[in-house]
Scaffold this motif. Structure first.
Motif, PDB file in Angstrom:
ATOM      1  N   SER A 350      19.797 -30.759  22.256  1.00 49.21           N
ATOM      2  CA  SER A 350      18.334 -30.653  22.328  1.00 49.21           C
ATOM      3  C   SER A 350      17.755 -30.215  20.992  1.00 49.21           C
ATOM      4  CB  SER A 350      17.931 -29.664  23.430  1.00 49.21           C
ATOM      5  OG  SER A 350      18.376 -30.103  24.697  1.00 49.21           O
ATOM      6  N   LEU A 351      18.380 -29.214  20.369  1.00 48.21           N
ATOM      7  CA  LEU A 351      17.900 -28.736  19.076  1.00 48.21           C
ATOM      8  C   LEU A 351      18.046 -29.806  17.998  1.00 48.21           C
ATOM      9  CD1 LEU A 351      19.329 -25.098  19.080  1.00 48.21           C
ATOM     10  CD2 LEU A 351      16.923 -25.752  19.253  1.00 48.21           C
ATOM     11  N   ALA A 352      19.155 -30.534  18.030  1.00 48.13           N
ATOM     12  CA  ALA A 352      19.380 -31.577  17.028  1.00 48.13           C
ATOM     13  C   ALA A 352      18.380 -32.709  17.188  1.00 48.13           C
ATOM     14  CB  ALA A 352      20.806 -32.108  17.139  1.00 48.13           C
ATOM     15  N   SER A 353      18.062 -33.057  18.404  1.00 44.77           N
ATOM     16  CA  SER A 353      17.081 -34.119  18.641  1.00 44.77           C
ATOM     17  C   SER A 353      15.689 -33.689  18.184  1.00 44.77           C
ATOM     18  CB  SER A 353      17.060 -34.496  20.120  1.00 44.77           C
ATOM     19  OG  SER A 353      16.131 -35.530  20.370  1.00 44.77           O
ATOM     20  N   GLU A 354      15.329 -32.475  18.504  1.00 48.24           N
ATOM     21  CA  GLU A 354      14.027 -31.948  18.093  1.00 48.24           C
ATOM     22  C   GLU A 354      13.924 -31.846  16.572  1.00 48.24           C
ATOM     23  OE1 GLU A 354      11.348 -29.018  16.536  1.00 48.24           O
ATOM     24  OE2 GLU A 354      13.530 -28.717  16.671  1.00 48.24           O
ATOM     25  N   GLY A 355      15.057 -31.629  15.907  1.00 48.29           N
ATOM     26  CA  GLY A 355      15.064 -31.412  14.466  1.00 48.29           C
ATOM     27  C   GLY A 355      14.869 -32.666  13.637  1.00 48.29           C
ATOM     28  N   GLY A 356      14.802 -33.837  14.279  1.00 43.01           N
ATOM     29  CA  GLY A 356      14.584 -35.067  13.535  1.00 43.01           C
ATOM     30  C   GLY A 356      13.219 -35.073  12.855  1.00 43.01           C
ATOM     31  N   GLN A 357      13.137 -35.777  11.733  1.00 44.59           N
ATOM     32  CA  GLN A 357      11.884 -35.804  10.956  1.00 44.59           C
ATOM     33  C   GLN A 357      11.548 -37.229  10.529  1.00 44.59           C
ATOM     34  OE1 GLN A 357      13.738 -33.340   8.168  1.00 44.59           O
ATOM     35  NE2 GLN A 357      12.858 -31.416   8.891  1.00 44.59           N
ATOM     36  N   LEU A 358      10.284 -37.566  10.730  1.00 51.03           N
ATOM     37  CA  LEU A 358       9.736 -38.843  10.280  1.00 51.03           C
ATOM     38  C   LEU A 358      10.529 -40.024  10.861  1.00 51.03           C
ATOM     39  CD1 LEU A 358       8.822 -37.728   6.652  1.00 51.03           C
ATOM     40  CD2 LEU A 358       7.413 -37.683   8.730  1.00 51.03           C
ATOM     41  N   GLN A 359      10.998 -40.949  10.031  1.00 51.93           N
ATOM     42  CA  GLN A 359      11.536 -42.204  10.574  1.00 51.93           C
ATOM     43  C   GLN A 359      13.028 -42.173  10.928  1.00 51.93           C
ATOM     44  OE1 GLN A 359       8.872 -42.477   8.023  1.00 51.93           O
ATOM     45  NE2 GLN A 359       7.901 -42.621  10.048  1.00 51.93           N
ATOM     46  N   LEU A 360      13.676 -41.009  10.831  1.00 50.49           N
ATOM     47  CA  LEU A 360      15.112 -40.961  11.136  1.00 50.49           C
ATOM     48  C   LEU A 360      15.521 -39.558  11.546  1.00 50.49           C
ATOM     49  CD1 LEU A 360      17.850 -42.532  11.065  1.00 50.49           C
ATOM     50  CD2 LEU A 360      18.169 -41.584   8.765  1.00 50.49           C
ATOM     51  N   ASN A 361      16.402 -39.471  12.508  1.00 47.96           N
ATOM     52  CA  ASN A 361      17.013 -38.192  12.842  1.00 47.96           C
ATOM     53  C   ASN A 361      18.384 -38.141  12.171  1.00 47.96           C
ATOM     54  OD1 ASN A 361      18.555 -36.105  14.194  1.00 47.96           O
ATOM     55  ND2 ASN A 361      16.949 -36.070  15.747  1.00 47.96           N
ATOM     56  N   VAL A 362      18.543 -37.223  11.226  1.00 44.51           N
ATOM     57  CA  VAL A 362      19.797 -37.169  10.458  1.00 44.51           C
ATOM     58  C   VAL A 362      20.892 -36.401  11.188  1.00 44.51           C
ATOM     59  CG1 VAL A 362      18.542 -37.299   8.294  1.00 44.51           C
ATOM     60  CG2 VAL A 362      19.150 -35.060   9.216  1.00 44.51           C
ATOM     61  N   PHE A 363      20.558 -35.863  12.357  1.00 47.28           N
ATOM     62  CA  PHE A 363      21.510 -34.990  13.048  1.00 47.28           C
ATOM     63  C   PHE A 363      22.281 -35.696  14.159  1.00 47.28           C
ATOM     64  CE2 PHE A 363      17.937 -32.045  11.783  1.00 47.28           C
ATOM     65  CZ  PHE A 363      18.574 -31.597  10.636  1.00 47.28           C
ATOM     66  N   GLU A 364      22.294 -37.027  14.128  1.00 49.21           N
ATOM     67  CA  GLU A 364      23.013 -37.767  15.163  1.00 49.21           C
ATOM     68  C   GLU A 364      24.518 -37.465  15.200  1.00 49.21           C
ATOM     69  OE1 GLU A 364      21.949 -41.868  14.834  1.00 49.21           O
ATOM     70  OE2 GLU A 364      20.019 -41.589  15.840  1.00 49.21           O
ATOM     71  N   PRO A 365      25.175 -37.157  14.061  1.00 52.02           N
ATOM     72  CA  PRO A 365      26.601 -36.837  14.152  1.00 52.02           C
ATOM     73  C   PRO A 365      26.906 -35.650  15.071  1.00 52.02           C
ATOM     74  CG  PRO A 365      26.073 -37.413  11.906  1.00 52.02           C
ATOM     75  CD  PRO A 365      24.767 -37.346  12.650  1.00 52.02           C
ATOM     76  N   ILE A 366      26.118 -34.579  15.009  1.00 49.90           N
ATOM     77  CA  ILE A 366      26.393 -33.430  15.873  1.00 49.90           C
ATOM     78  C   ILE A 366      26.034 -33.763  17.317  1.00 49.90           C
ATOM     79  CG2 ILE A 366      24.150 -32.252  15.664  1.00 49.90           C
ATOM     80  CD1 ILE A 366      27.565 -30.523  15.561  1.00 49.90           C
ATOM     81  N   ILE A 367      25.034 -34.618  17.509  1.00 49.36           N
ATOM     82  CA  ILE A 367      24.687 -35.076  18.854  1.00 49.36           C
ATOM     83  C   ILE A 367      25.849 -35.858  19.450  1.00 49.36           C
ATOM     84  CG2 ILE A 367      23.198 -36.642  20.152  1.00 49.36           C
ATOM     85  CD1 ILE A 367      20.908 -35.887  18.274  1.00 49.36           C
ATOM     86  N   ALA A 368      26.356 -36.823  18.681  1.00 51.61           N
ATOM     87  CA  ALA A 368      27.460 -37.648  19.170  1.00 51.61           C
ATOM     88  C   ALA A 368      28.692 -36.800  19.470  1.00 51.61           C
ATOM     89  CB  ALA A 368      27.798 -38.728  18.140  1.00 51.61           C
ATOM     90  N   TYR A 369      29.023 -35.912  18.548  1.00 53.20           N
ATOM     91  CA  TYR A 369      30.204 -35.051  18.723  1.00 53.20           C
ATOM     92  C   TYR A 369      30.122 -34.251  20.013  1.00 53.20           C
ATOM     93  CZ  TYR A 369      33.497 -31.246  17.705  1.00 53.20           C
ATOM     94  OH  TYR A 369      34.516 -30.316  17.775  1.00 53.20           O
ATOM     95  N   ASN A 370      28.978 -33.648  20.272  1.00 55.41           N
ATOM     96  CA  ASN A 370      28.834 -32.822  21.463  1.00 55.41           C
ATOM     97  C   ASN A 370      28.817 -33.645  22.743  1.00 55.41           C
ATOM     98  OD1 ASN A 370      28.204 -29.680  21.011  1.00 55.41           O
ATOM     99  ND2 ASN A 370      27.530 -30.825  19.226  1.00 55.41           N
TER     100      ASN A 370
END
Length: 472
Positions: A350-370
């Motif tokens: 949830s935090l990683a998804s919220e942390g996305g900015q503008l045209q891309l969310n750079v935190f997809e690796p931690i999302i996928a891992y979890n």
């Protein structure tokens, strides 16, 4: 004497790469940069296969559009097929948690596929003048559409596996429900005696809870199947043919034999990771339910002498280094812990998804891992709970019956026949004198023995009933 290494170049300079390695300079830089979890991509074979399938679909689409010649396309497709067949997975050496929105993962795939394809064509690794990781294998693509598409494809496969494992657990509960169908026991609310039920009803409810979750997973798979392949960098499709997005979707379905849908708006789809939050929410719901069931199993088996002790869990191992004869409910306990972990993963996602900015969310690796961790652990937990616990549960039928007959809650079943006020007086006296409801009702001549025995039959206490003798 064969060369031991090759020199590769990139934006930042050059590096020596072992000739045995199929990965290249960008992969090696990522390995040096991201020593975070110590968990490499190679430990997620479904993601590696998904990356290869995406790359194959892209090559096929580019070939059909006349952008990639037949020889190079065939070599790329053959290399992807070998990776799908579980070859070269040890060459995926990048840490699964990485900066760059998955660029290191994408380049690891590009470089391995390129060098495998070069060998298939009869060239040495590193002959990027013949076949290039970016120009050819990554043609019409960006990390920003390849990586999330591969994650979704891998998630689809993980969710299919989870459905199968949870089906096993559901069947185990339903089997026990049939076995325990005629065993009367006391139902409880707020950990206090409530009204009678059957042990079969209790276990049937567990099975139905799991069944609901299997249906929720099926709905989630439809959401996961919506992809942004063709979006390239931010969703505008820059550097692609106008027909590419539709064509590559068809090729991916052909390669994977799975249903996929191209998102209606690729700009929105490229930055929006809410689908992963939805998947995680389903996992959190599953974890919550299964943990609650495990709590119940531990309570119902508590004792054996000083607890509820209505059921016996299989004895899996000695339970104490100091207390002889003690056996603990270790399987429900470990499943509880899996549930706690999955719920924790949901917060991270949830935090990683919220942390996305503008045209891309750079935190997809931690999302996928979890997400991968949550589903894998829940797969293992479901199967373990079924085979090592539920299948071996036995009922203490006499104990269940005694608790019903000695329970104050039994008086609730008599409410319609003796009235709430009389039932209250009976309950109060039973509590104060430690006598049974049955005996007090007979003593006060509120019902005859024949009536009492009839009204207290299991089938009359565990299902809706209406009698002409009801006083209310």
């Amino acid at each position: 004497m064969a060369k031991e290494y090759r020199i590769e170049h990139d934006l930042l300079g050059e590096k020596r790469i072992s000739m045995d390695s199929y990965y290249g300079i960008q992969t090696l830089r990522a390995k040096d940069n991201f020593s975070i979890s110590k968990v490499n991509l190679s430990q997620f074979p479904k993601l590696i296969r998904a990356l290869a399938q995406v790359k194959k679909a892209c090559a096929m689409a580019n070939n059909e559009l006349g952008l990639l010649d037949d020889k190079l396309c065939d070599a790329i497709c053959s290399a992807c097929d070998e990776i799908v067949a579980k070859k070269y997975h040890d060459q995926f050496i990048v840490d699964v948690i990485q900066g760059g929105a998955g660029t290191s993962t994408n380049m690891n795939a590009n470089e391995v596929i390129t060098n495998v394809a070069l060998e298939i064509m009869g060239y040495e690794k590193g002959r990027y003048d013949i076949l290039h990781p970016n120009n050819h294998v990554n043609m019409s693509q960006s990390t920003n559409d390849v990586y999330p598409t591969a994650v979704r494809l891998a998630l689809y496969e993980y969710l299919c596996k989870l459905q199968n494992k949870m089906q096993i657990l559901k069947d185990s509960f339903f089997s026990k429900a049939k076995e325990f169908n005629d065993i009367i026991k006391m139902g409880r609310t707020q950990l206090q005696d409530a009204v009678p039920m059957t042990l079969g009803q209790e276990f049937n409810s567990f099975g139905l809870m799991i069944e609901d979750d299997i249906s929720a997973i099926e709905m989630t798979k439809r959401i996961v199947a919506q992809m942004n392949l063709g979006a390239t960098a931010i969703g505008t499709g820059i550097n692609t043919d106008s027909k590419y997005a539709g064509l590559v979707k068809e090729k991916l379905e052909e390669v994977t034999n799975r249903p996929f849908v191209t998102a209606c708006d690729l700009v929105k789809a490229t930055q929006d990771t809410s689908t992963f939050v939805q998947v995680s929410g389903v996992m959190k719901s599953i974890a919550t339910k299964i943990s609650k069931i495990c709590n119940d199993l531990r309570l119902l088996s508590s004792g054996p002498r000083t607890g509820i002790n209505e059921i016996n869990l299989p004895k899996m191992q000695p339970g104490s280094s100091i207390m002889p004869g003690k056996v603990n409910p270790v399987i429900p306990e470990v499943v509880n812990q899996v549930a706690f972990q999955v719920i924790g993963h949901d917060i991270t996602i949830s935090l990683a998804s919220e942390g996305g900015q503008l045209q891309l969310n750079v935190f997809e690796p931690i999302i996928a891992y979890n997400l991968f961790q949550s589903i894998t652990m829940m797969c293992n937990a479901s199967e373990t709970l079924a085979f090592k616990c539920v299948d071996g549960i036995t009922a203490n039928e006499q104990r269940c019956k005694e608790l019903v007959l000695n329970s104050i809650g039994l008086v609730t079943a008599l409410n319609p026949y003796i009235g709430y006020q009389n039932a209250t007086l009976v309950a109060k006296e039973a509590l104060e004198t430690n006598r049974s409801v049955y005996d007090i009702v007979l003593e006060k001549k509120l019902l005859s023995k024949e009536q009492l025995d009839e009204y207290l039959k299991p089938e009359n206490m565990t299902h809706p009933t209406y009698s002409k003798d009801c006083k209310l």
